[in-house]
Design an enzyme around this catalytic site. Sequence first.
Site, PDB file in Angstrom:
ATOM      1  N   GLN A  11       0.828  -1.197   0.000  1.00 57.15           N
ATOM      2  CA  GLN A  11       0.000   0.000   0.000  1.00 57.15           C
ATOM      3  C   GLN A  11       0.867   1.254   0.000  1.00 57.15           C
ATOM      4  O   GLN A  11       2.004   1.252   0.456  1.00 57.15           O
ATOM      5  CB  GLN A  11      -0.956   0.003   1.189  1.00 57.15           C
ATOM      6  CG  GLN A  11      -0.350   0.094   2.560  1.00 57.15           C
ATOM      7  CD  GLN A  11      -1.407  -0.084   3.644  1.00 57.15           C
ATOM      8  OE1 GLN A  11      -1.718  -1.193   4.059  1.00 57.15           O
ATOM      9  NE2 GLN A  11      -1.956   1.017   4.127  1.00 57.15           N
ATOM     10  N   LEU A  91       1.783  -5.906   1.978  1.00 61.44           N
ATOM     11  CA  LEU A  91       0.500  -6.331   1.417  1.00 61.44           C
ATOM     12  C   LEU A  91       0.707  -7.092   0.108  1.00 61.44           C
ATOM     13  O   LEU A  91      -0.011  -8.056  -0.199  1.00 61.44           O
ATOM     14  CB  LEU A  91      -0.383  -5.109   1.166  1.00 61.44           C
ATOM     15  CG  LEU A  91      -1.623  -5.334   0.296  1.00 61.44           C
ATOM     16  CD1 LEU A  91      -2.627  -6.206   1.022  1.00 61.44           C
ATOM     17  CD2 LEU A  91      -2.239  -4.007  -0.119  1.00 61.44           C
ATOM     18  N   HIS A 196       4.421  -2.754  10.580  1.00 61.05           N
ATOM     19  CA  HIS A 196       5.560  -3.663  10.699  1.00 61.05           C
ATOM     20  C   HIS A 196       6.385  -3.364  11.950  1.00 61.05           C
ATOM     21  O   HIS A 196       7.603  -3.387  11.934  1.00 61.05           O
ATOM     22  CB  HIS A 196       6.400  -3.659   9.420  1.00 61.05           C
ATOM     23  CG  HIS A 196       5.644  -4.188   8.253  1.00 61.05           C
ATOM     24  ND1 HIS A 196       5.305  -5.520   8.125  1.00 61.05           N
ATOM     25  CD2 HIS A 196       5.083  -3.556   7.185  1.00 61.05           C
ATOM     26  CE1 HIS A 196       4.588  -5.691   7.032  1.00 61.05           C
ATOM     27  NE2 HIS A 196       4.426  -4.522   6.450  1.00 61.05           N
ATOM     28  N   GLN A 245       4.312 -11.575   9.730  1.00 62.61           N
ATOM     29  CA  GLN A 245       4.614 -10.481   8.792  1.00 62.61           C
ATOM     30  C   GLN A 245       4.022  -9.152   9.239  1.00 62.61           C
ATOM     31  O   GLN A 245       4.601  -8.088   9.014  1.00 62.61           O
ATOM     32  CB  GLN A 245       4.093 -10.847   7.407  1.00 62.61           C
ATOM     33  CG  GLN A 245       4.551  -9.912   6.304  1.00 62.61           C
ATOM     34  CD  GLN A 245       3.402  -9.484   5.409  1.00 62.61           C
ATOM     35  OE1 GLN A 245       2.316  -9.176   5.891  1.00 62.61           O
ATOM     36  NE2 GLN A 245       3.650  -9.449   4.115  1.00 62.61           N
TER      37      GLN A 245
END
Length: 301
Positions: A11, A91, A196, A245
């Site tokens: 994204q 993503l 993240h 992730q």
Amino acid sequence: MGKTAFIFPGQGAQYIGMGKDFYEQFTVSREMFELAEKAAGLDVASLCFEENERIHITEYTQIAMLATEVAILKAIEEKGYRPDVTAGLSLGEYGALAAAGIMSPENIFRIVRKRGIYMQEAVPRGGAMTAVLGLPADIIEKTCEKIEGSVSIANYNCPGQIVITGEAEAVEKAASQLLTEGAKRCIPLNVSGPFHSPLLAGAGEKLSEELRDVEVHDIKVSYLSNVTGDYVTAKEQVKSLLVRQVSSSVKWQQSVERMLEDGVDTFIEIGPGKTLSGFIRKISKDVKAVNIEKIDDLERI
């Protein structure tokens, strides 16, 4: 003869109108948008094609981006093209799952819709991300470890470009210290949360529940994980890596270097923008990197 990799962006590259020409001219692409709508319970085509602000909000961005990527992928496959290897950034890893045939598009759309919601809900107040330019990763890692509060590396993008993430105050302190250590620039990113980062571990836990009953197929096309920067060798590893992730560093540079070691010399970026192609050119000048986001791109390639 060298290998070809299909790669998928994350994204940030989204824009109104993305994927519209494929939607209008390829039946298989239109079917993917319709499948995404059914799986997500959203009018994904309107989200992508009509002026709106939701497209830049994480819980909507993710399904919009993925629907576009898979719609383009299916048009490419209809033309008879297949990758030797596939990977995606953040993503975009779900686009890679589709290209590798590891999960059905319907399940991928459903999971990503939930992923976007859970990540949006998990965003703590005061989170931030900053791009650090011009410093080696080991210096950034050591500096982050010394800063009080939560700050860590979100993305290893390419040589000289790393993104840090965490609590806003800790990120700001780390950026200030990194400038004194020789960083060329530290650029705060306009994002809605510290993605993240370990701060989003809760979103990963919720995603784990959604993944519990999803069927994972045998890995037919080589596929790399963001978490390890290496190939996933067993389908039993897929779900746990997708959970990790959400709150782990994205090892994109390491993934590309691993593909280069394996003989990949052509990278085809599928989806909006040319971000990944730009990263790859900074990692190696000896390979070809092109993008397909318009029908003209597909015809040219």
